[in-house]
Design an enzyme around this catalytic site. Sequence first.
Site, mmCIF file in Angstrom:
data_model
loop_
_atom_site.group_PDB
_atom_site.id
_atom_site.type_symbol
_atom_site.label_atom_id
_atom_site.label_comp_id
_atom_site.label_asym_id
_atom_site.label_seq_id
_atom_site.Cartn_x
_atom_site.Cartn_y
_atom_site.Cartn_z
ATOM 1 N N CYS A 23 58.907 107.373 131.597
ATOM 2 C CA CYS A 23 57.544 107.675 131.148
ATOM 3 C C CYS A 23 56.517 107.088 132.115
ATOM 4 O O CYS A 23 56.829 106.198 132.893
ATOM 5 C CB CYS A 23 57.270 107.020 129.788
ATOM 6 S SG CYS A 23 58.641 107.061 128.639
ATOM 7 N N ASP A 24 55.310 107.585 131.967
ATOM 8 C CA ASP A 24 54.191 106.945 132.645
ATOM 9 C C ASP A 24 52.923 107.270 131.857
ATOM 10 O O ASP A 24 52.917 108.198 131.045
ATOM 11 C CB ASP A 24 54.057 107.410 134.099
ATOM 12 C CG ASP A 24 53.186 106.444 134.893
ATOM 13 O OD1 ASP A 24 53.670 105.337 135.197
ATOM 14 O OD2 ASP A 24 52.024 106.760 135.179
ATOM 15 N N GLN A 25 51.895 106.488 132.119
ATOM 16 C CA GLN A 25 50.638 106.735 131.417
ATOM 17 C C GLN A 25 49.464 106.275 132.268
ATOM 18 O O GLN A 25 49.557 105.255 132.959
ATOM 19 C CB GLN A 25 50.605 105.976 130.090
ATOM 20 C CG GLN A 25 49.340 106.251 129.261
ATOM 21 C CD GLN A 25 49.294 105.405 128.007
ATOM 22 O OE1 GLN A 25 49.163 104.188 128.064
ATOM 23 N NE2 GLN A 25 49.420 106.053 126.849
#
Length: 204
Positions: free
Chosen positions: A81-83
């Site tokens: 994931c990334d944000q």
Amino acid sequence: MESSRPHFKLVLGSSSIARRSVLTDMGYQFTLMSADIDEKSIRKEKPEDLVLALAEAKAEAIMQRIPDDDDDIKEALLVTCDQVVVYENTIREKPSSVEEAREYIRGYSKGHTATVSSVVVTNLKTGFRKGGVDRVEIYFNEISEEIIEKLIEEGMVLKVAGALLIEHPLISPCVKEVVGTTDSVMGLPKELTEKLLKEASSST
């Protein structure tokens, strides 16, 4: 409902406590592995493209670290994931200093920001990979200087994109409206994750 869930081994490619908490809340058991990549070396104009590229880079980095004889992991589904936080059309990553974190939070007071989160699921056995992006809009009431200083002192806001922690007990009373889901703001949108896990688990 639980009995209809497909059984598969799961690896969460993240050191984020919030993501761990969301995935546990979804009822999954998983192994943790974290990817050590140079995030600053990957640049994209659009936040959606950036978070997807970073999640894919994390998947690649983790796959290279899996030992050849670890057959258990090789059969698993890997979630990366990334944000980023988007404020006035500018991408915000983790603050680089206390002053930057302070400036970020001050900007949210009586204002609005958004989180853009990516999830990429890789089936380590079949090589199938699919990703998606989720965006949440967040509106704030006033955030007092006293609250900002307490958050800075505590230090947690220095470790997250845009110094944004809407689930934090000091900040949550200042949140006016969330258009989207809190789990997405925490970095792991449940609905998207569930959908991608389902697709990846049935890939052959």
